[in-house]
Design an enzyme around this catalytic site. Structure first.
Site, PDB file in Angstrom:
ATOM      1  N   TYR A 117       0.658  69.387  19.449  1.00 37.90           N
ATOM      2  CA  TYR A 117       1.972  70.024  19.276  1.00 37.90           C
ATOM      3  C   TYR A 117       2.813  69.226  18.275  1.00 37.90           C
ATOM      4  O   TYR A 117       3.385  69.797  17.344  1.00 37.90           O
ATOM      5  CB  TYR A 117       2.679  70.100  20.635  1.00 37.90           C
ATOM      6  CG  TYR A 117       4.051  70.726  20.598  1.00 37.90           C
ATOM      7  CD1 TYR A 117       4.206  72.112  20.527  1.00 37.90           C
ATOM      8  CD2 TYR A 117       5.201  69.951  20.644  1.00 37.90           C
ATOM      9  CE1 TYR A 117       5.462  72.696  20.501  1.00 37.90           C
ATOM     10  CE2 TYR A 117       6.459  70.528  20.623  1.00 37.90           C
ATOM     11  CZ  TYR A 117       6.595  71.905  20.552  1.00 37.90           C
ATOM     12  OH  TYR A 117       7.840  72.487  20.525  1.00 37.90           O
TER      13      TYR A 117
HETATM   14  N1  LIG Z   1      11.837  74.856  24.746  1.00 39.86           N
HETATM   15  C1  LIG Z   1      11.911  73.728  24.101  1.00 39.86           C
HETATM   16  O1  LIG Z   1      12.270  72.677  24.668  1.00 39.86           O
HETATM   17  C2  LIG Z   1      11.612  73.674  22.619  1.00 39.86           C
HETATM   18  C3  LIG Z   1      11.986  72.516  21.917  1.00 39.86           C
HETATM   19  C4  LIG Z   1      11.691  72.442  20.584  1.00 39.86           C
HETATM   20  C5  LIG Z   1      11.093  73.483  19.919  1.00 39.86           C
HETATM   21  N2  LIG Z   1      10.737  74.596  20.634  1.00 39.86           N
HETATM   22  C6  LIG Z   1      10.071  75.676  19.890  1.00 39.86           C
HETATM   23  O2  LIG Z   1      10.737  76.900  20.110  1.00 39.86           O
HETATM   24  C7  LIG Z   1       9.837  77.973  19.876  1.00 39.86           C
HETATM   25  C8  LIG Z   1      10.020  78.995  20.981  1.00 39.86           C
HETATM   26  O3  LIG Z   1       9.623  78.419  22.198  1.00 39.86           O
HETATM   27  P1  LIG Z   1      10.415  78.638  23.575  1.00 39.86           P
HETATM   28  O4  LIG Z   1      10.886  77.312  24.022  1.00 39.86           O
HETATM   29  O5  LIG Z   1      11.369  79.753  23.457  1.00 39.86           O
HETATM   30  O6  LIG Z   1       9.170  78.982  24.525  1.00 39.86           O
HETATM   31  P2  LIG Z   1       8.746  80.316  25.308  1.00 39.86           P
HETATM   32  O7  LIG Z   1       9.850  80.756  26.187  1.00 39.86           O
HETATM   33  O8  LIG Z   1       7.433  79.971  25.927  1.00 39.86           O
HETATM   34  O9  LIG Z   1       8.532  81.367  24.144  1.00 39.86           O
HETATM   35  C9  LIG Z   1       7.430  81.301  23.269  1.00 39.86           C
HETATM   36  C10 LIG Z   1       7.317  82.626  22.546  1.00 39.86           C
HETATM   37  O10 LIG Z   1       6.215  82.560  21.626  1.00 39.86           O
HETATM   38  C11 LIG Z   1       5.416  83.716  21.806  1.00 39.86           C
HETATM   39  N3  LIG Z   1       4.020  83.452  21.490  1.00 39.86           N
HETATM   40  C12 LIG Z   1       3.261  82.386  21.852  1.00 39.86           C
HETATM   41  N4  LIG Z   1       2.012  82.516  21.386  1.00 39.86           N
HETATM   42  C13 LIG Z   1       1.976  83.690  20.702  1.00 39.86           C
HETATM   43  C14 LIG Z   1       0.950  84.385  20.008  1.00 39.86           C
HETATM   44  N5  LIG Z   1      -0.296  83.901  19.898  1.00 39.86           N
HETATM   45  N6  LIG Z   1       1.266  85.570  19.435  1.00 39.86           N
HETATM   46  C15 LIG Z   1       2.514  86.086  19.534  1.00 39.86           C
HETATM   47  N7  LIG Z   1       3.523  85.469  20.182  1.00 39.86           N
HETATM   48  C16 LIG Z   1       3.252  84.285  20.765  1.00 39.86           C
HETATM   49  C17 LIG Z   1       5.589  84.092  23.291  1.00 39.86           C
HETATM   50  O11 LIG Z   1       5.387  85.490  23.427  1.00 39.86           O
HETATM   51  P3  LIG Z   1       4.303  86.164  24.407  1.00 39.86           P
HETATM   52  O12 LIG Z   1       4.183  85.307  25.603  1.00 39.86           O
HETATM   53  O13 LIG Z   1       4.871  87.515  24.642  1.00 39.86           O
HETATM   54  O14 LIG Z   1       3.094  86.199  23.565  1.00 39.86           O
HETATM   55  C18 LIG Z   1       7.066  83.772  23.505  1.00 39.86           C
HETATM   56  O15 LIG Z   1       7.873  84.863  23.125  1.00 39.86           O
HETATM   57  C19 LIG Z   1       8.440  77.355  19.804  1.00 39.86           C
HETATM   58  O16 LIG Z   1       8.014  77.294  18.465  1.00 39.86           O
HETATM   59  C20 LIG Z   1       8.646  75.953  20.357  1.00 39.86           C
HETATM   60  O17 LIG Z   1       7.733  75.023  19.843  1.00 39.86           O
HETATM   61  C21 LIG Z   1      10.994  74.716  21.966  1.00 39.86           C
END
Ligand SMILES: NC(=O)c1ccc[n+]([C@@H]2O[C@H](COP(=O)([O-])OP(=O)(O)OC[C@H]3O[C@@H](n4cnc5c(N)ncnc54)[C@H](OP(=O)(O)O)[C@@H]3O)[C@@H](O)[C@H]2O)c1
Length: 253
Positions: A154
């Site tokens: 990651y």
């Molecule tokens: N939460 C944190 O603390 C944090 C911190 C830093 C950065 N981020 C970044 O923020 C972004 C969003 O993450 P989040 O925290 O909102 O997590 P999340 O709630 O798990 O959302 C992740 C999203 O990505 C989609 N996704 C994952 N794999 C996919 C695939 N193969 N094809 C299409 N869609 C896919 C999921 O959709 P489906 O399940 O419907 O496929 C979901 O809508 C990510 O890039 C993550 O690295 C998060």
């Protein structure tokens, strides 16, 4: 309205930061193409967007790790709306472990989702973004620059994404297309749900993470959405190639 008549693709719009961004932009009259694998969640967020002011978003059920699906995302969006103004590469997954205890399967899943798909989707979106003089916002993470032992694949996927952001920003600047990333610290979403911790362990983990944040509060999804919206808007007309940190001060330590 800031995004009136602007066509925006948001990947990972079915949950967390992507869903918050969809709702935020729909209130500013954006025309949205929402992408995710979970059709029910996608439809639920689309309905929320529709009710909360904007028009009905286009939903595209697609796995961004599949080339055919990535092609379909751009094709369906442009066919439906006639153009593309903003690409938000938000979808991402985390995989746990370091060199001693992860697997090549974890590496492949994480790198394909977090980097390869972004590369591919961006390539296909760029001709349309050049036409509209649009922009790209990539959702990275503070893990891109802050070494940690928990999730090696990651961390390096996000380091690659930051450099991708800067290189593509330089390449596309002469075309009038801006490219930036936002780099959040911990945000309470579904991201950590699949890392193998029980509910209690997860709660303890979150408590520790938040306790270590100088501002002593988690970053909220709607705060991240507002930063994405700012970078995607004309207010950020002179900003390109930047990685914007939003982490409650964690990077200061
Ligand atoms: N939460 C944190 O603390 C944090 C911190 C830093 C950065 N981020 C970044 O923020 C972004 C969003 O993450 P989040 O925290 O909102 O997590 P999340 O709630 O798990 O959302 C992740 C999203 O990505 C989609 N996704 C994952 N794999 C996919 C695939 N193969 N094809 C299409 N869609 C896919 C999921 O959709 P489906 O399940 O419907 O496929 C979901 O809508 C990510 O890039 C993550 O690295 C998060």
């Amino acid at each position: 309205m800031e995004f009136n008549e602007k066509v925006v693709i948001i990947t990972g719009a079915s949950s967390g930061i992507g869903a918050a961004t969809a709702i935020h932009l729909s209130k500013q009259s954006a025309k949205l193409a929402l992408v995710g694998r979970n059709e029910n969640n996608l439809k639920r967020i689309a309905l929320y967007c529709e009710k909360s002011k904007g028009e009905k978003p286009l939903t595209i059920t697609a796995d961004i790790t599949e080339d055919e699906s990535v092609e379909r995302i751009v094709k369906e969006t442009v066919e439906y709306f006639g153009k593309l103004d903003v690409l938000i590469n938000n979808a991402g997954v985390i995989g746990m472990g370091g060199v001693k205890n992860s697997s090549m399967e974890t590496y492949d899943t994480v790198m394909t989702t977090n980097m390869r798909s972004v590369y591919h989707l961006t390539m296909l979106a760029v001709p349309h973004l050049i036409q509209s003089k649009g922009c790209i916002v990539n959702v990275s993470c503070i893990a891109s620059t802050k070494p940690s032992t928990m999730a090696l694949a990651y961390n390096i996927s996000k380091a690659a994404l930051d450099h991708f952001t800067k290189c593509v920003a330089l390449e596309l600047a002469p075309d009038g297309v801006r490219v930036n990333s936002i780099n959040p610290g911990f945000v309470k979403t579904n991201l950590l749900k699949g890392i193998g911790l029980s509910e209690d362990q997860l709660e303890l983990f979150v408590k520790n993470v938040v306790g270590n944040m100088p501002l002593k509060k988690p970053v909220e999804g709607n705060e991240v959405a507002a930063l994405i919206a700012f970078l995607a808007s004309d207010k950020a007309a002179s900003i390109t190639g930047s990685n914007y940190v939003i982490d409650g001060g964690v990077s200061l330590r």
